[in-house]
Structures are given as structure tokens and as C-alpha cells.
Design an enzyme around this catalytic site. Structure first.
Site, short mmCIF file in Angstrom:
data_model
loop_
_atom_site.label_atom_id
_atom_site.label_comp_id
_atom_site.label_asym_id
_atom_site.label_seq_id
_atom_site.Cartn_x
_atom_site.Cartn_y
_atom_site.Cartn_z
N THR A 1 3.52 -26.21 -21.32
CA THR A 1 3.38 -24.84 -21.79
C THR A 1 2.87 -23.98 -20.66
OG1 THR A 1 2.26 -23.38 -23.34
CG2 THR A 1 1.17 -25.46 -22.89
N HIS A 2 3.52 -22.81 -20.48
CA HIS A 2 3.19 -21.94 -19.35
C HIS A 2 2.90 -20.52 -19.89
CE1 HIS A 2 3.21 -20.37 -15.31
NE2 HIS A 2 3.97 -19.38 -15.74
N ASP B 1 7.40 -25.16 -12.82
CA ASP B 1 7.74 -24.31 -13.97
C ASP B 1 9.21 -23.89 -13.98
OD1 ASP B 1 5.03 -24.45 -14.76
OD2 ASP B 1 4.52 -22.75 -13.49
C1 GRF Z 1 -2.83 -22.28 -21.08
O1 GRF Z 1 -2.62 -20.87 -21.08
C2 GRF Z 1 -1.80 -22.98 -20.25
O2 GRF Z 1 -0.52 -22.46 -20.36
C3 GRF Z 1 -2.34 -22.71 -18.88
O3 GRF Z 1 -3.72 -22.94 -19.01
C4 GRF Z 1 -4.11 -22.64 -20.35
C5 GRF Z 1 -4.76 -23.86 -20.91
O4 GRF Z 1 -5.55 -23.56 -22.00
N1 GRF Z 1 -1.68 -23.48 -17.88
P1 GRF Z 1 -6.27 -24.70 -22.84
O5 GRF Z 1 -6.91 -25.67 -21.86
O6 GRF Z 1 -5.25 -25.37 -23.71
O7 GRF Z 1 -7.32 -23.97 -23.64
#
Ligand code: GRF
Length: 221
Positions: free
Chosen positions: A122-123, A159
Site C-alpha cells: 500500500t502506497h 512502487d
Molecule cells: C502508510 O501510509 C503507508 O502507505 C506508508 O506508511 C504508512 C504506514 O502507516 N508507506 P502504518 O504503519 O500502517 O500506520
């Protein structure tokens, strides 16, 4: 030729989740499994791995009674050795899907050889805009009016893998990086929970850059 990943024959699917930080995306997955039940959701988290000791994401896993592992880059002679160790530690839990949820390292050839086509990231931006470690900051600095989040399969770029789903988030006047990131993470958690459940329950195919989830896959056969 599409790579077919049919629905698991004996659900729920086994998920390994990789984290580097606060782990709120991991928590959203844990909460979904808890609230809906693993059978109905289609998946359960069987292990949580990290490249860092002592992060909140690991503590969330421990509180949920889920096995954890840590493989730190600095403990290995080179990146390839670290990558192999991470791949082995992950494989030990026999996951059907691996989810990178705020995992801030790029994996290497060995990890992709084992988990390519079933490794989801997830990005916090609408790819292909703003890839890399500062997707939120970069969208803000660019002056984008709309950004968001992308759930995609991981390939050997940063990504760049096939997109599974995206969700848009407006940039508001006066947003700083942290306020915007919080709103993106809100959308991200919902999207990730939805996508992982659908991949696990319905199966999917990947043909070039095109990902089709269960019902769409059926229509194209
Ligand atoms: C998310 O926004 C992810 O996409 C990015 O870092 C954040 C991680 O958040 N790479 P968490 O650790 O799940 O709270």
C-alpha cells in the site's frame, strides 16, 4: 497469458504482514478479521515481520497473539543476504499473500522469486504519481489538488507494480504533511481491508499490468 490466482481451496487465506512503523494498516486487517471472523473475511494474519525492533506494529501483533519476526538489514553482510533471510522467515509461515503495510524497505530478487504475484503493497499516493518514501510530502510540494492511495502488486521497481485499486483524497487548503497523511491513511486502511479480503475470497488474475479481481476475471474468460 494471465497468471491466475484462483480462490483459495481451503479459506481463510494465510496473510503475512510486513511493517516498519506504527502498524495502523496492520491493525485495520486484524480488526477486520476479528469483527467479521476469518472465514467470512476470507483471510487471517499468521505472522508479522519487520526490519526494525520495537516498533508499534510488532507490539500490535504481540497483543493479538500473532507470531513476529525481525530481520534487520544491518545484521547481514549485504542486501542479498538480508533479502534471503527475510524471504526465509516469511516463507516459514507459509503465507498465501504477503502484505507490505508501511514496510519501508525494497525487497530483492529472492523475496520476489518466492512471493511475486502475491506480494501486495500500500502506497500513500495515486501511482504512478509520487512513488518512493515521501509520496505525501511530494504531492503536497507539487501542489496536487487530489492525491490518495494505491494498493498494488510489488514488482522489481519502486512502487511500479500492477495496480489493484486506488482511492482519491482531496488536498485541502492549509494541509501539512501530517494532516494530509492522516486523511490518506484513513482511506488507505479501508481500501487495504477491502482489497485483501477480495483477493483472498474471490481470487484474481494478473495479465501484464492488468489486475482482475474474481468477478471481473470471470467476465473476461
Ligand atoms: C502508510 O501510509 C503507508 O502507505 C506508508 O506508511 C504508512 C504506514 O502507516 N508507506 P502504518 O504503519 O500502517 O500506520
Amino acid at each position: 497469458m494471465a497468471a491466475q490466482h484462483p480462490r483459495q481451496s481451503s479459506p481463510p487465506a494465510r496473510l503475512a504482514v510486513l511493517v516498519s512503523g506504527s502498524g495502523t494498516n496492520l491493525q485495520a486487517l486484524l480488526d477486520a478479521v476479528e469483527a467479521r471472523g476469518a472465514e467470512a473475511y476470507g483471510a487471517r494474519v499468521v505472522a508479522v515481520g519487520s526490519d526494525r525492533e520495537g516498533v508499534e506494529g510488532l507490539r500490535r501483533a504481540e497483543r493479538a497473539g500473532i507470531p513476529t519476526f525481525v530481520r534487520r538489514l544491518r545484521d547481514y553482510p549485504d542486501r542479498a543476504a538480508w533479502d534471503r533471510a527475510l524471504a526465509e522467515a516469511t516463507a516459514a509461515h507459509a503465507p498465501d499473500l504477503v502484505v507490505s503495510a508501511g514496510f519501508m524497505k525494497v525487497v530483492g530478487a529472492e523475496f520476489l522469486a518466492r512471493f511475486g504475484g502475491r506480494f501486495v503493497n500500500t502506497h500513500p499516493a495515486l501511482l504512478p504519481s509520487f512513488p518512493g518514501a515521501h509520496g505525501v510530502r511530494d504531492a503536497l510540494a507539487y501542489g496536487a489538488k487530489v492525491t490518495g492511495c494505491t494498493v498494488h502488486f510489488v514488482d522489481d521497481g519502486v512502487d511500479t507494480g500492477p495496480v489493484i485499486a486506488q482511492s482519491a483524497v482531496d488536498v485541502l487548503e492549509g494541509d501539512d504533511e501530517s494532516a494530509l497523511h492522516e486523511r490518506i491513511k484513513d482511506a488507505e486502511r479501508r481500501l487495504l481491508v477491502d482489497v485483501v479480503g477480495r483477493l483472498a475470497r474471490d481470487g484474481y488474475s494478473i495479465e501484464g499490468r492488468k489486475v482482475r479481481l474474481g468477478h471481473e476475471r470471470a467476465r473476461h474468460q
